[in-house]
Structures are given as structure tokens and as C-alpha cells.
Design an enzyme around this catalytic site. Structure first.
Site, mmCIF file in Angstrom:
data_model
loop_
_atom_site.group_PDB
_atom_site.id
_atom_site.type_symbol
_atom_site.label_atom_id
_atom_site.label_comp_id
_atom_site.label_asym_id
_atom_site.label_seq_id
_atom_site.Cartn_x
_atom_site.Cartn_y
_atom_site.Cartn_z
ATOM 1 N N SER A 134 -9.601 -0.443 7.402
ATOM 2 C CA SER A 134 -9.034 -0.257 6.061
ATOM 3 C C SER A 134 -8.364 -1.480 5.443
ATOM 4 O O SER A 134 -8.061 -1.486 4.258
ATOM 5 C CB SER A 134 -8.032 0.897 6.076
ATOM 6 O OG SER A 134 -8.723 2.114 5.980
ATOM 7 N N LYS B 267 0.859 -1.187 0.000
ATOM 8 C CA LYS B 267 0.000 0.000 0.000
ATOM 9 C C LYS B 267 0.897 1.241 0.000
ATOM 10 O O LYS B 267 1.903 1.280 0.725
ATOM 11 C CB LYS B 267 -0.885 -0.027 1.248
ATOM 12 C CG LYS B 267 -1.949 1.043 1.324
ATOM 13 C CD LYS B 267 -2.758 0.877 2.610
ATOM 14 C CE LYS B 267 -3.897 1.871 2.729
ATOM 15 N NZ LYS B 267 -4.660 1.701 3.991
ATOM 16 N N SER C 183 -9.549 1.695 3.136
ATOM 17 C CA SER C 183 -8.711 2.430 2.206
ATOM 18 C C SER C 183 -7.668 1.573 1.493
ATOM 19 O O SER C 183 -7.084 2.029 0.511
ATOM 20 C CB SER C 183 -7.995 3.543 2.968
ATOM 21 O OG SER C 183 -7.097 2.978 3.908
#
Lengths: 99, 486, 488
Positions: C179, C80, C155
Site C-alpha cells: 500500500s 494518510k 491504498s
């Protein structure tokens, strides 16, 4: 409503965010609704409750006072938007003070 | 109507700790390096970094707290103090807000009957900011600034006094004593000119009939003054300025003011209206600081003897109170004195020579007793030469100067300059006779009652003996020769 | 099965045994990305050349023994883009970090690389991890591989989508209020948020420091255990990382009959999509038939969790994001003076949602509001934590749906942030309580994935993984998404 335009403007200034009048109005509306929702917490009597800062019990940890290599200075400033003599350049400071 | 006011002064002193590394990263804590050479992702405030506390900084801070009679909390915590400024990389300073490391101490100022405690409210640990170099002469007309973050993250303690000083002089005394105490702990360089010790002064005037809280009085803060002398000057100026405003019926604005060295005046930097709302909150990246009994006992064990106790010891050994103050104020000077006394036990002689002649030489060359050019041992052997009568006091001064210049032993200097005191009466008598014969008019004056005339004749004899004659002997012989001659 | 179908466990084993080369594995991942990422939008940056080079070096210089010592030998991984890497840009999906190159690697990146994993790229996210849909990236929208009209959740949407689309066997995400677990659920993959402090946060771009944790998104329970074992552990650079015995690298056996599983009534009330409810009910039935003891419990302060979260997280975020000021790195908007430079830089560099959260958080910490908002939230956080402490006196684990609904359509919740915030309703509690939570795929409803969430007491990752592993072996899971049916 839990929030006023003036408060949003004040907070934007504290957070160093330029904000235009239409954005202020929009933020006041949206964040006001969020704060209205958040007021749900007032149902709870927390007078005798201790706040949680660290969610798991943490022991004091500290490191030894031993020097580790710093970054080479050219690497330290490599991401700088404006650099002069190995230092970060900032525009002139009108407000005299900081802390 | 002219009201009476009491001056109320509180001081905030920042002291950089002499650790090897910064407070939250392993970068060297070193002064005067090339810009941004002592930086890493942590102290540059790069994305993703986390602070890790330097244990040595806690230890040094605790020692300061102990020396200042504070109560050290076994539980304290760190908080973020938030404001934007280019010298503050994360836009927050990791500090301690509502639960500081130590509280409730004091510093004693004045001597004897006039001794008085100035309270210390708190001592907390925090990180220093970086440095700005302004492009242009000063902040006001700079076109921009250059940010050097070598200092960012250097450990600091902030020592906050209670508002218990009532004159600029008391403020100076407090600072002097604070510095003296800290200097024995060896936890900081304490150099105001390098910023390793910095002082902010809060000044307010309290009307004599005021009964409210001191906190509610309009306070003016003078920031970052660079010497004790200037703290005193700034406070003096500020008291005058505030009195004048009040006399004119004007209010005192709560604000931060800077001190201008050249004019000795303060100027407005920022009104507190624009107020910094620092939005303190507990630092989630650092666990609370929990100190064990054992750890605290260990710190206590590492404490050196402190000025109060040193002063008592000196007084007991017969050193005059005035001299005691001077000797203790500088730990290097005190150590030098100790060494000299160990070599030569006449405390009065040692003290006099160190505090007058030798200190004058050191001061004239801006040298410190940390690296004395004349060792305590050499000074002691000089004093022994006086004691044995080999050197007169005046000659010894000359020898000391030579030792100071060349680093020689007193014996070597004496030998090189041929400076042995002439104590042979016959040799001196011959010179005295020739001087008396050569200056009949002066002799006449002396006989006519002018005592000063004798001093001239002594001078002439000393000149001819290159100062090596023993002065009181010359004096006696002159009177004797003149008496026979007349 | 093709290389892209293998999980990390199989991939590493086959590289170690010499059945395939690291380069073949990396190439397979890169080809997959090249074919499909224009549709999915999982990646913000792909370093094809760098990854191939590292694979070649591994293949040409390492003996079989050396490879065997690397638990992730030759396994491609995506990270990420809120974890810093020296070899690739790191943007946190924000304009303000455009062009930023970190001079250091996150601890998790170091640990993966040391274990033999090969970093192929950085994945998309909601800017600074603030969002539940990955629509709030400054650079691109990520689509759900099961239905590209729908969001992947957020996210960590890029990481979840990349794993679901079989671009990489596993990826790292971060979880502040759900997330990792929310996109895992929406994308039909497995995601675990470890106990707070389990995994070092050094190098994770902070959103809310007291809630953030890094964890893996994988396609199997055994991978989750393996990766977590590698990335977990005390880090001298993170004072909040905990010194606990590590997570086991293998999923241990468990007597499911001996596990008391709590079903909190607050998580099974109204407002749940009936298709999700049916799916969850089936799995609960299955657990029961396997002998698990399902116990109704109560977590009474659940209804305050979102409000608590939306004070604490923005407050910490407002502070964490202050460093993006245009001085030392990132984008700067030139200004007449310092303050105008700050204000324009931050106004232009941050996206709408980020700015809103900064404003909200600044307000919650500002003079006169701290006690009513931030402090109040920290106190309610204590109550929420105590709910779990009490619950875990009665049960060993808790299961809930991960999300009350199915992946929503792109743009559907744009207009109503509060509704978007409520997407996290079942996941934020574990962050507030600091406990581990895992989302496990349990099948499809109307062709869209549904996730089951396991929660456990602090440091109970091993038990959670064992239980999830036991369930995994009992479930018949669907084939992976076909990406419009075009790829086979």
C-alpha cells in the site's frame, strides 16, 4: 465452489454484519472464487512447517506497573454516539450472554 | 428405569490481580471509581491502540501457579478470543488459549485420611471486561444498558480445575482452600461481592456405565455466581434438575445457566447451539511470553509460607485440628494469632480466646482481623491478668468487651470499672452470711437436696459483690456457712 | 524552482537558514492543495488555519538555533487518514468513523511534529487501507496526477498523489501488502516499507497487524532516509517495535560493484506489461553498466504469496475491525436491540470491499476452517520467509518491478476483485517476510510512471537507500506531472 450461502450467512452473523439475500448470493460467488484461488495452497505439503505468527524475532517486553494518567472522563466518552451519566448507552440486550 | 449417576463438577475461577495498573495499559486498577474515569485509548479500544504487557501481572500470576503446584511454561503466548458484547471494547479479549502460562497443578482438600487432590488443568492470564449497568431492574426487562469501562483491561487469572469434584460440598471445599492459598500470596482482593473473585461451575452427570470421554457429556455451565454458598446451592439445584430431566427421559441441553439467589434455582441464559465460535488466533500485537530460569527463581524466592506448611506448624504446637483450619483460613487472623502467641505463650489459652470470645465480637461487628480493634499485645496482657488471678474468666470477658468498645488497655478498663476480683475470705463470708439469713426457704430447699438452690444463693452473693467475688470461693463459703447455720 | 518543487531536505534547510519562513512553505503547500485537490482528490481533510498558526508560531517564537535543531523545520506533511491525530478528524476513509476525533496522536505523528514538520492534512485511502486503487474510499476517489483518468494505486493513493502533485514534499503512508510501494510506483514517487517493527504502529488504525508498517512517500531518496530516521525506533507503546540501531539520516555512499543484486525469476515471467518490462530492462542494464553484479535467483514460493496474504490479512482485519460496533465512537445505526444495532451499524458503516474481507477473514478463522485456512497460510508464510532467507545468503539486495503493469483506469478492476488482488503480486512478499521494500521511480512509459522495487534482508534499509540513491543520481527523471498542463 468453496463456499455456500449458508456459510456466508453464518459468518455474517459471527461478524455482526446485517446481510440481505442478494448480498449473500453475491458474497458467496465472489468470496467463493477467492477461496478457489486460495486452494492453490493445498499444493504445498506443510505438515512439518512451523507457522509464522511474528515475522521478526521479538523479545518479551513488558512495562513497569506504574500508573499513567487516564483520560479525563468527558474526553473518554466524547466520541460516544449516546452517552448518559458518563457512560456509553447501548440498546437492550436480548441474548443473555457474552463470553 | 432409574440409572445411577456420578456427579462430575469442574470449576473455573477468575481472580483479579492486585496490580497498580491494568494488564495492557497504565490506567489505575482501582475498584469503585466514577464511571469511565480509569480509562485511556488502549482500554477503550480506540482505533490504532496496541497492548503492552504489565510485568507485575505476570509475576503475580506466576506466584499463583507456583502455590498451586503448577508447571510454569517458559514459553506461552497470547491469543484473541472474539465475541461482541458492549463490555468488551475491542470485541476480543486478549487471553491465552492453547499455550497458557501454567498447567497441571492441584489443590488439596479435606483433612487427614480424607485428604484428596483436585487437579488444576491450567492457569492463564487475560484481561477483564468492563461493567454494564442495566437501565431497569434486571437484564430481562432493561430498556438498555450503560457501559462503564473502568474494569476493562484489569488483569485476571483464570484457574481451571479438572472435572474431579463429585459433590457440591467438595466444590465448596475446593473453593475455600483455593481462596486460602491465594490469600497468603496477597495477589488479589479475592472479594466475590466486588467481583475480584468469580466462579463458573460446570456440572454433568455421568451414567455409571458410561465409558466415553467426560468432555462429550452434556455439560451445564453456571456462570458468575457471587458467593461460595451460592456456588454450592447452584450445583445442588442443578444436580437435582438434571436428575429429574433424565428420569423423565429428557436430554440434558448443553447450555449456560444463571443462578437466581432469591429462589436458589438456575435459569437458562443461552444454549450452546447459538454457540460462540470464539475464533481464537495468536495475538499479533504481543510477542510471546518467554520467562527465564532466573526470573522464575526470583518468583520462587518471593513465595510466602503457604497454608499446608502453616497447618503442620500449628498442629505441632498443639493446636487442635479444628482450630487449625479456622486459624489458617484467614491470613489476618493467623497473623494476629502469631503476634498474640509471641506475647503470651500459652497456645491453648490464646487460641481459645481468639477463636471464641474475640472472634464472636469481631463477627458481630463484621470486622476483619486486618484491622483488629484489640491489638494482640492488649489481648496478651488481658490473658496475663487472668493468669495472675486478678480477673476471673467471666470478668475478663467483660473487660474484653470494654476494650473492644473503647480501645483501652485491659489495665485501664479494670481500673475504670473497679473490677478487681475479691479474694478476701472475711469480706465475702459476711455477705454470704447475710444472704443465707435472708433466704431461709431456699436454704431449706438446698438442705432438702435441691442442688439448684445453691446456684441461686451464689447468684445473690455475686450480685451483691457486683460479680467481683471469686465464684469457687463463694461456693465453698456458702456450704460452710449453711453447715454451721443448720 | 518554486517552494513546492523542493523536497523535504531542501525545505527544512531553507527554513533553518532563514531563506524562507515556515509560513511561506505552509502557504505554498496550501495554495497548491487549494488549486488542485478538487481535481486530484488526495485529501480528506485539510487544516489550513491550524497549519498556518503552527507555522506562524514557529516563525515568531523560534530562534535560528532552535530551528536548526529541528530536522524537518517548517516542512509541510500530509498523513494518510488511517493514522490518528488529535488536531484533525481520522476516518480511515470509512463512514463508520465519520466524525471521530482521536484523543491521542499516533507515535509517528508525535515524532514528525517534534522534528518540526507541520501537518497540513489527512489523505485519502481505500477504506481501512483495503485496496490497491484508492477507489474504495467512502468519501472520494483519488486520481493519478499523471493521468487523472487513472488510479493512483492504493491504498496510500492520497499520500502518493499529494507528493506527486507537489502539494507536500512528503507524506506518510502505510503498507500491508504494497500500500505504500504500489501507489508510489503508479504516481512516480519514492515509497519505502520498512522492516516489520522498524516504525511504531501505535496510532495506525490496524488492518492486518502482523503485516502493517508505516513508511514515508517522498520525492527523493535522501528524504526517505531522513524521514525514516525520524520515525523509526523502539516505542514503549508498541511491543512489536524493535530495538535496533536506527536508520541513518543521510544516504551513505555505496560501492555498487560490491553489491550483489538478485533478480528473482518468478518476478520476471509472463504477465508483465511489456512497457514496464522494457523500462525495467533499461534500468537493469544501467545498473550493470555501473558495475553492479546482477545474479539470477529463485524465490520458489512466490506464486503462493497472494493466496497466503488473502487469508492472513482478512483474518486479522476481521478481528481488528470488530471494535467498530457503534458503542464508544463512530457512527451508529439505531436498532431495536443490541444485536440489531451492531448488525445495522456495521452493515451501513463499512463499505462493500471491507465487508467482503471481514466475511472472508471470519470464515478463515471460524471453527472447522482455522487449520485449513489461517494456520495453513501461516505455515506457507514461513516458506515464503525462508525463500528470502535463502536468497539473502547469495545476494545483498533484490530488485524487481514494483507492479507488473502501469496505472489502470478508474473503475477498470472494480468488477473483478481477484484481478485487483493480483496487482499486489510483487509487493506482498516483503510484508509476509517482514523485510524492507522500496519503490523507486525510474521514468515514464507512455507518460505513466514505472517503479523499481528494492528488497533487502531485515534491517537493511540503509543499504537499500544507498543503492537507490546511487541509481537515482544516474537516472534522468522526468519533470513532475503538469496536472493537465494548466498549472504553469
Amino acid at each position: 465452489m468453496s463456499l455456500t450461502n449458508k456459510e456466508v450467512q453464518h459468518v455474517a452473523r459471527l461478524a455482526r454484519l446485517a446481510i440481505l439475500p442478494p448480498e449473500i448470493a453475491e458474497a458467496t460467488g465472489t468470496l467463493g472464487r477467492v477461496l478457489d484461488y486460495i486452494n492453490l495452497l493445498n499444493e504445498l505439503d506443510t505438515e512439518h512447517v512451523l507457522p509464522t505468527t511474528h515475522v521478526v524475532p521479538l523479545l518479551t517486553t513488558w512495562r513497569e506497573d506504574r500508573v499513567e494518567p487516564s483520560l479525563p472522563p468527558q474526553v473518554a466518552v466524547q466520541n460516544g454516539p449516546e452517552v448518559l451519566s458518563q457512560m456509553f448507552v447501548v440498546p437492550k440486550i436480548l441474548d443473555g450472554g457474552a463470553g | 428405569m432409574s440409572a445411577a449417576y456420578e456427579v462430575v463438577i469442574g470449576l473455573e475461577v477468575h481472580v483479579e490481580l492486585k496490580t497498580a495498573t491494568k494488564l495492557f495499559c497504565g490506567c489505575a486498577n482501582a475498584f469503585g471509581q466514577e464511571p469511565n474515569t480509569e480509562t485511556c485509548p488502549v482500554c477503550l479500544g480506540m482505533p490504532g491502540v496496541l497492548p503492552v504487557l504489565n510485568g507485575e501481572a505476570v509475576s503475580l500470576a506466576a506466584r499463583a501457579a507456583l502455590a498451586l503446584h503448577c508447571e510454569i511454561h517458559s514459553y506461552s503466548k497470547f491469543d484473541r478470543k472474539q465475541y461482541f458484547y458492549p463490555d468488551l471494547p475491542k470485541a476480543y479479549q486478549i487471553s491465552q488459549y492453547d499455550q497458557p502460562l501454567a498447567e497441571n497443578g492441584y489443590v488439596e482438600i479435606g483433612f487427614g485420611e480424607g485428604k484428596r487432590k483436585i487437579g488444576i488443568e491450567r492457569i492463564h492470564l487475560e484481561e477483564d471486561a468492563g461493567k454494564l449497568n442495566h437501565i431497569g431492574n434486571r437484564l430481562g426487562d432493561a430498556t438498555g444498558s450503560l457501559v462503564d469501562l473502568n474494569r476493562a483491561g484489569v488483569p485476571l487469572i483464570e484457574i481451571v480445575s479438572r472435572p474431579q469434584m463429585h459433590s457440591p460440598e467438595e466444590a465448596r471445599q475446593y473453593l475455600t482452600e483455593l481462596k486460602t492459598i491465594l490469600s497468603y500470596l496477597d495477589i488479589s482482593d479475592l472479594r466475590m461481592e466486588e467481583g475480584s473473585m468469580r466462579c463458573d461451575a460446570n456440572i454433568s452427570l455421568k451414567p455409571s456405565d458410561y465409558t466415553g470421554s467426560l468432555f462429550d457429556l452434556p455439560r451445564v455451565e453456571i456462570k458468575n455466581v457471587n458467593s461460595f454458598r451460592n456456588v454450592q446451592r447452584g450445583i445442588e439445584y442443578e444436580i437435582g434438575r438434571q436428575k429429574e430431566r433424565l428420569a423423565q427421559g429428557l436430554a440434558i441441553v448443553r447450555e449456560t445457566r444463571g443462578f437466581d439467589d432469591a429462589s436458589g434455582t438456575t435459569y437458562s441464559q443461552r444454549s450452546k447451539e447459538e454457540a460462540n465460535d470464539y475464533r481464537y488466533f495468536p495475538e499479533p500485537d504481543l510477542p510471546p511470553l518467554v520467562l527465564s530460569e532466573e526470573w522464575l527463581a526470583k518468583q520462587q524466592h518471593m513465595m510466602p509460607e503457604l497454608p499446608d506448611s502453616l497447618r503442620a506448624g500449628l498442629l505441632q504446637r498443639g493446636v487442635a485440628e479444628r482450630d487449625v483450619q479456622v486459624l489458617v483460613q484467614d491470613p489476618d487472623l493467623y497473623r494476629y494469632w502469631q503476634q498474640a502467641v509471641a506475647e503470651f505463650s500459652d497456645v491453648r489459652q490464646v487460641t481459645n480466646w481468639i477463636l471464641s470470645d474475640y472472634s464472636r465480637l469481631m463477627n458481630a461487628h463484621s470486622l476483619s482481623f486486618a484491622a483488629p480493634t484489640v491489638t494482640a499485645k492488649a489481648l496478651a496482657s488481658l490473658l496475663r491478668l487472668i493468669e495472675s488471678g486478678t480477673l476471673s474468666g467471666k470478668m475478663a470477658k467483660e473487660v474484653l468487651e470494654a476494650m473492644f468498645e473503647s480501645g483501652e488497655t485491659p489495665q485501664a478498663v479494670v481500673k475504670r470499672l473497679g473490677l478487681i476480683q475479691i479474694t478476701d475470705q472475711d469480706a465475702i463470708r459476711d455477705i454470704v452470711s447475710s444472704v443465707v439469713m435472708a433466704n431461709p426457704a431456699v436454704v431449706k430447699d438446698f438442705l432438702g437436696g435441691k442442688d439448684k438452690a445453691l446456684a441461686f444463693l451464689v447468684g445473690q452473693v455475686m450480685k451483691q459483690t457486683k460479680g467481683q467475688a471469686k465464684p469457687d470461693l463463694v461456693n465453698d463459703l456458702l456450704r460452710e456457712v449453711i453447715a454451721t447455720y443448720a | 524552482m518554486a517552494i513546492i518543487d523542493w523536497d523535504a531536505y531542501d525545505t527544512a534547510q531553507k527554513v533553518q537558514s532563514g531563506e524562507v519562513s515556515a509560513l511561506e512553505c505552509v502557504d505554498a503547500a496550501l495554495e497548491r492543495i487549494a488549486s488542485w485537490d478538487s481535481v486530484i482528490g488526495a485529501f480528506l481533510h485539510v487544516d489550513a488555519e491550524g497549519a498556518r498558526e503552527k507555522a506562524r508560531i514557529m516563525d515568531s517564537t523560534m530562534t535560528r538555533e532552535a530551528k536548526a535543531a529541528l530536522p524537518l523545520a517548517g516542512v509541510p506533511v500530509a498523513i494518510k487518514d488511517n493514522m490518528v491525530t488529535t488536531d484533525m478528524p481520522t476516518t480511515a476513509a470509512s463512514q463508520i468513523l465519520k466524525g471521530f476525533r482521536s484523543p491521542y496522536n499516533a507515535t509517528v505523528v508525535e515524532r514528525l511534529v517534534r522534528a518540526g514538520a507541520i501537518l497540513v492534512g489527512k489523505t485519502n485511502l481505500d477504506e481501512f487501507a483495503m485496496g490497491s486503487s484508492t477507489e474504495h474510499s467512502a468519501y472520494k476517489v483519488t486520481r493519478n496526477p499523471w493521468d487523472t483518468e487513472r488510479v493512483p494505486g492504493g491504498s496510500s493513493g492520497g499520500s502518493a498523489a499529494a507528493v506527486a502533485a507537489r502539494m507536500v514534499p512528503f507524506a506518510l503512508g502505510s503498507d500491508t501488502g504494497g500500500s505504500i510501494r504500489l501507489p508510489a510506483s503508479y504516481c512516480g514517487v519514492l515509497g519505502i516499507k520498512p522492516t516489520y517493527g522498524r516504525v511504531s504502529r501505535y496510532g495506525l488504525i490496524a488492518y492486518a497487524s502482523s503485516l502493517d508498517q508505516i513508511g514515508p512517500l517522498t520525492r527523493s531518496v535522501r528524504d526517505a532516509a531522513k524521514i525514516l530516521h525520524i520515525i523509526a525506533g523502539k516505542d514503549p507503546r508498541d511491543a512489536t517495535s524493535i530495538d535496533a540501531s536506527s536508520v541513518s539520516s543521510e544516504v551513505g555512499p555505496v560501492q555498487i560493484q560490491n553489491v550483489r543484486i538478485g533478480l528473482p525469476e518468478e518476478y520476471f515471467g509472463d504477465g508483465m506489461d511489456s512497457r514496464v518490462r522494457d523500462k525495467i530492462d533499461n534500468v537493469l542494464e544501467q545498473l550493470r553498466s555501473m558495475g553492479a553484479r546482477l545474479v539470477p535467483i529463485s524465490l520458489p514460493h512466490t506464486r503462493y504469496a497472494i493466496a497466503t496474504y488473502y487469508l492472513i490479512a482478512p483474518a486479522e482485519a476481521s478481528s481488528n475491525l470488530s471494535r467498530y460496533d457503534g458503542v464508544r465512537y463512530g457512527q451508529r445505526v439505531v436498532g431495536q436491540d443490541l444485536v440489531s444495532m451492531y448488525e445495522s451499524t456495521r452493515a451501513k458503516g463499512f463499505g462493500h470491499e471491507v465487508k467482503h474481507r471481514i466475511l472472508l477473514g471470519t470464515h478463515a478463522l471460524s471453527a472447522g476452517y482455522y487449520d485449513a485456512y489461517y494456520l495453513k497460510a501461516q505455515k506457507v508464510r514461513t516458506l515464503i520467509r525462508q525463500d528470502f532467507e535463502n536468497a539473502f545468503k547469495q545476494v545483498d539486495l533484490i530488485v524487481t518491478p514494483t507492479v507488473p503493469d502501469l496505472p489502470f483506469k478508474l473503475g477498470e478492476r472494480e468488477q473483478d476483485p481477484l484481478q485487483m488482488y493480483l496487482t499486489d503480486i510483487f509487493t506482498v512478499t516483503t510484508n509476509l517476510a517482514g523485510i524492507p521494500g522500496l519503490s523507486q521511480p525510474i521514468g515514464l512509459a507512455d507518460g505513466l510512471p514505472v517503479g523499481l522495487q528494492w528488497m533487502g534482508p531485515p534491517l537493511a534499509e540503509d543499504l537499500i537507500l544507498s543503492a537507490a540513491g546511487r541509481l537515482e543520481s544516474a537516472l534522468t527523471l522526468p519533470q513532475w506531472p503538469m496536472l493537465g498542463g494548466l498549472d504553469r
